[in-house]
Design an enzyme around this catalytic site. Sequence first.
Site, mmCIF file in Angstrom:
data_model
loop_
_atom_site.group_PDB
_atom_site.id
_atom_site.type_symbol
_atom_site.label_atom_id
_atom_site.label_comp_id
_atom_site.label_asym_id
_atom_site.label_seq_id
_atom_site.Cartn_x
_atom_site.Cartn_y
_atom_site.Cartn_z
ATOM 1 N N ARG A 176 12.703 3.429 -0.511
ATOM 2 C CA ARG A 176 11.393 3.321 -1.180
ATOM 3 C C ARG A 176 11.531 3.505 -2.688
ATOM 4 O O ARG A 176 12.417 4.198 -3.158
ATOM 5 C CB ARG A 176 10.440 4.383 -0.634
ATOM 6 N N HIS A 215 5.255 -9.114 -3.836
ATOM 7 C CA HIS A 215 3.868 -9.397 -3.412
ATOM 8 C C HIS A 215 3.426 -10.825 -3.750
ATOM 9 O O HIS A 215 2.720 -11.017 -4.747
ATOM 10 C CB HIS A 215 2.910 -8.468 -4.163
ATOM 11 N N GLY A 248 0.845 -1.197 0.000
ATOM 12 C CA GLY A 248 0.000 0.000 0.000
ATOM 13 C C GLY A 248 0.867 1.228 0.000
ATOM 14 O O GLY A 248 1.921 1.254 -0.627
ATOM 15 N N GLU A 249 0.444 2.229 0.744
ATOM 16 C CA GLU A 249 1.165 3.503 0.762
ATOM 17 C C GLU A 249 1.658 3.753 2.187
ATOM 18 O O GLU A 249 0.861 4.043 3.080
ATOM 19 C CB GLU A 249 0.196 4.591 0.273
ATOM 20 N N SER A 250 2.980 3.627 2.375
ATOM 21 C CA SER A 250 3.516 3.623 3.737
ATOM 22 C C SER A 250 3.334 4.954 4.476
ATOM 23 O O SER A 250 3.195 4.964 5.697
ATOM 24 C CB SER A 250 4.993 3.227 3.720
ATOM 25 N N CYS A 274 6.110 -5.461 0.757
ATOM 26 C CA CYS A 274 6.298 -4.154 0.117
ATOM 27 C C CYS A 274 6.079 -3.017 1.126
ATOM 28 O O CYS A 274 6.908 -2.829 2.010
ATOM 29 C CB CYS A 274 5.389 -4.056 -1.110
ATOM 30 N N ILE A 308 6.036 -3.844 -7.296
ATOM 31 C CA ILE A 308 5.248 -2.671 -7.678
ATOM 32 C C ILE A 308 5.766 -1.467 -6.904
ATOM 33 O O ILE A 308 5.590 -1.385 -5.694
ATOM 34 C CB ILE A 308 3.746 -2.888 -7.378
ATOM 35 N N ARG A 309 6.424 -0.557 -7.614
ATOM 36 C CA ARG A 309 7.067 0.584 -6.936
ATOM 37 C C ARG A 309 7.737 0.088 -5.651
ATOM 38 O O ARG A 309 7.553 0.630 -4.555
ATOM 39 C CB ARG A 309 6.035 1.687 -6.619
ATOM 40 N N GLU A 336 1.031 -12.320 -2.588
ATOM 41 C CA GLU A 336 -0.442 -12.327 -2.551
ATOM 42 C C GLU A 336 -1.056 -12.014 -3.909
ATOM 43 O O GLU A 336 -2.258 -12.205 -4.095
ATOM 44 C CB GLU A 336 -0.952 -11.356 -1.469
HETATM 45 N N1 GLN Z 1 5.879 2.654 -2.896
HETATM 46 C C1 GLN Z 1 5.043 2.311 -1.769
HETATM 47 C C2 GLN Z 1 5.527 3.002 -0.516
HETATM 48 O O1 GLN Z 1 6.623 3.476 -0.478
HETATM 49 C C3 GLN Z 1 5.028 0.817 -1.562
HETATM 50 C C4 GLN Z 1 4.430 0.148 -2.775
HETATM 51 C C5 GLN Z 1 3.721 -1.130 -2.514
HETATM 52 O O2 GLN Z 1 3.406 -1.502 -1.371
HETATM 53 N N2 GLN Z 1 3.396 -1.821 -3.585
HETATM 54 O O3 GLN Z 1 4.786 3.109 0.436
#
Ligand code: GLN
Length: 188
Positions: A108, A172, A49-51, A81, A136-137, A174
């Site tokens: 990140r 991931h 997600g988005e930390s 992630c 993913i990113r 999942e």
């Molecule tokens: N780029 C996101 C972050 O820094 C992490 C990306 C992800 O969980 N797929 O929070």
Amino acid sequence: MRVGVIAIQGDFDKHREALHRIDKQGLEVVEVRTPEDLSTVDRAILPGGESTTVGLLMERYGLGDALKLAGRAGMPLWGTCMGMIMLATEVEDRDQYSLGLLDITVKRNAFGAQVHSFEDEVAVKGLSEPVMGVFIRAPIVSRVGPSTEVLAEYKGKVVAVKHRKIIGTSFHPELTDDVRMHEWFLNL
Ligand code: GLN
């Protein structure tokens, strides 16, 4: 066994689905948003997600402190992630909230803007066959503390680590059909 999936933001539903594909007697999966929810589970997964967002909310509503206590007391935790970023002691070039349960520094979005997402095979210590790593990113682990074990590297970068029963993966599992990492986590 009751497994919690931290359900503040991100792809927690994918972890719930993956766990539901595992045939294990007495396995229950619950969404965790509060310290009270966490107190009912044996182990927990922190999703992607988005930390920045999740950190703010965890800190504000007490789930962060509850996770720190549980992790230090030996509860198995797995972060994928963003979840790995949350477990880290340090986030490179950023002053952002994290739990400090894995002695690592994470960087990140470390694979660069031109490769936001990709998939490739990753050999993970403890699994006989590689897994398909979905990045993913994704973050990488740029510093590994002395108490932390490296579980996987990808092109020379550390992408999975473990300390006691706390695990972090940059990728991931999942998001694939392969539940071997979930099964492995349940057996810790
Ligand atoms: N780029 C996101 C972050 O820094 C992490 C990306 C992800 O969980 N797929 O929070």
